[in-house]
Design an enzyme around this catalytic site. Structure first.
Site, PDB file in Angstrom:
ATOM      1  N   ASP A   1       2.228   3.774   6.293  1.00  0.00           N
ATOM      2  CA  ASP A   1       3.348   2.717   6.230  1.00  0.00           C
ATOM      3  C   ASP A   1       4.666   3.369   6.128  1.00  0.00           C
ATOM      4  O   ASP A   1       4.916   4.436   5.549  1.00  0.00           O
ATOM      5  CB  ASP A   1       3.203   2.300   4.838  1.00  0.00           C
TER       6      ASP A   1
ATOM      7  N   GLU B   1       2.928  -0.654   9.825  1.00  0.00           N
ATOM      8  CA  GLU B   1       1.830  -0.659   8.972  1.00  0.00           C
ATOM      9  C   GLU B   1       0.683  -0.541   9.590  1.00  0.00           C
ATOM     10  O   GLU B   1       0.405  -1.802  10.626  1.00  0.00           O
ATOM     11  CB  GLU B   1       1.976  -1.466   7.801  1.00  0.00           C
TER      12      GLU B   1
END
Length: 483
Positions: free
Chosen positions: A11, A106
């Site tokens: 992320d 992500e």
């Protein structure tokens, strides 16, 4: 569940805001908010400096301005974000054939499928070196979670933020999850969390102790069964390389309700072209065109038209959307418009020329002059012309790139009263000087974003010849932090 932490979740840290800080030397270490800047704007991403002040994503921009009045407020530059995302995803693809992107910033990676890890040590080394590669190539930081399941890997990356790595050792899942809020688990939103709280369950430990039967009674069979498994740390979902999109769409919310029918149609056609650009970038075509209209009273209407075959032709989509608009009453005002394409396919119908001709014929009929309005009939409401400030904001969005014939590359700090203020600086350079121009200055023009890293390290042979990773703290759940 796997016996080794070979599922990685990456992320990127405050992605949009971090990219803006990297691109603009004057914003390093300062509060930055990226999102819609109008009265109805919403925060897309806030830098960590802005988050300390209480700003967060999905917050109305007006509220963010009250919390952080001195922050830099910028309009998103998706061209830049997509290019950086492509660089990151390319690195992930070199680690494994199984990469599951969730968004631009992500993704999950199956390290075992790529032969990059088979135990905790090799997984940790790969995760550390991935973070190094991302920083060298993009100039940005990403947080990494490693675990034996997707759910735990994502939880680990949240714990690692910002700019860290957390590895959850197999066998420690229940101990780790027990004190966490029920909202930590996927699928437990505000409504479900409140329902569980009223039943006396606020932690994951409470859910595990309640048992499957009680959770089924509270939230239903399907959700209750899955919730109980997650409370025990059980998650067998595989990393899926291809996530089949159901539709492609774009939409805009307007600062002031649109009343002029010609303006509404022009916006619909513009959105249709943007939608097709996104469709083509995904290598797809679609069969059904969908129009979304949110009116002044917040009522939302959708209309759709199914074509004879899948298409990625902007003319076909634009004219289908325009036909759909003809069936919608917009006289009260429009606050949001959207155009989408569903029924996606990987090919395009060959008979598109005939289809486009049919569409043009229907569109020409729709554009025939209207009959004169009889005296006493209701006349359409005319929209006020855009002010100089609105024109400047549309042409020179805050944060976007410009180029001046004399001063070179810069970005828009703000505009209004017939003026646009530009700071001339480039990624990796010193803080630049500020100059103000007329909004119609002939020597000033919009420009494409510059790369965040001018001379990135060559990773063409990565990961076969991984560079030595930089030192940094690595947290291991169930153990001590170590360098």
């Amino acid at each position: 569940m796997r016996p080794a932490p070979t599922i990685l979740h990456l992320d990127m840290d405050a992605f949009y805001a971090s990219a803006e800080q990297a691109a603009k030397p004057s914003l390093r270490g300062k509060a930055v908010v990226v999102g819609g800047l109008g009265p109805r704007g919403v925060v897309a991403t806030a830098s960590y400096e802005a988050r300390i002040l209480g700003v967060h994503s999905a917050m109305p921009t007006a509220q963010a301005r009250r919390l952080a009045p001195n922050a830099a407020y910028l309009v998103p530059r998706f061209q830049l974000y997509r290019s950086v995302s492509e660089q990151v995803m390319e690195l992930l693809g070199r680690l494994s054939p199984l990469v599951e992107p969730l968004s631009l910033d992500e993704a999950f990676v199956d390290l075992e499928a790529g032969g990059m890890a088979d135990d905790s040590v090799s997984a940790q080394v790969t995760g550390e070196r991935l973070r190094t590669a991302i920083r060298e190539v993009t100039g940005l930081s990403g947080s990494v979670g490693l675990a034996g399941s997707k759910m735990l890997a994502k939880i680990a990356s949240e714990q690692a933020k910002p700019d860290g790595l957390v590895l959850i050792e197999p066998g420690t899942e229940r101990e780790l999850l027990a004190p966490m809020s029920v909202r930590t688990l996927p699928g437990v939103g505000p409504a479900t969390g409140d329902h569980l709280r009223r039943a006396g369950m606020t932690t994951v430990h409470d859910l595990a102790e309640a048992g499957e039967a009680e959770l089924v009674r509270l939230v239903g069979k399907a959700h209750g069964h899955g919730l109980y498994r997650m409370a025990l740390g059980l998650d067998d979902r595989p990393v899926v390389a291809e996530r089949d999109a159901k539709s492609v769409s774009v939409e805009d919310t307007f600062d002031v309700d649109l009343h002029d029918r010609v303006r509404v149609r022009a916006e619909v056609e513009r959105l249709a072209v943007r939608c097709v650009e996104r469709l083509r970038s995904a290598g797809r075509s679609g069969r059904t065109v969908v129009l979304k209209v949110r009116r002044y009273d917040f009522s939302t209407l959708t209309r759709s038209e199914t074509l004879r075959g899948p298409t990625d032709d902007p003319t076909v989509v634009r004219e289908a959307a325009a036909r759909l608009l003809e069936a919608v009453d917009t006289t009260g005002g429009v606050r949001l418009l959207g155009v989408g394409v569903t029924g996606l396919a990987d090919f395009t119908q060959e008979d598109l020329f005939a289809q486009a001709a049919d569409a043009r014929e229907l569109a020409e009929r729709a554009l025939e002059p209207e009959k004169p309005v009889a005296d006493g009939d209701k006349k359409p409401v005319e929209e006020e012309p855009e002010s100089a400030e609105q024109l400047a904001a549309r042409r020179w969005p805050a944060g976007h790139d410009v180029r001046h014939a004399v001063h070179g590359h810069g970005w828009v700090q703000g505009s209004g009263v017939g003026r646009v203020t530009v700071r001339f600086e480039e990624p990796g350079g010193p803080v630049g000087r500020v100059v103000t121009f007329r909004i119609d200055d002939p020597e000033l023009s919009p420009a494409d974003p510059l790369p965040l890293v001018r001379d990135p390290v060559d990773y063409s042979s990565w990961p076969a010849s991984l560079p030595k990773s930089r030192s940094g703290a690595v947290s291991v759940a169930g153990g001590e932090s170590r360098p």
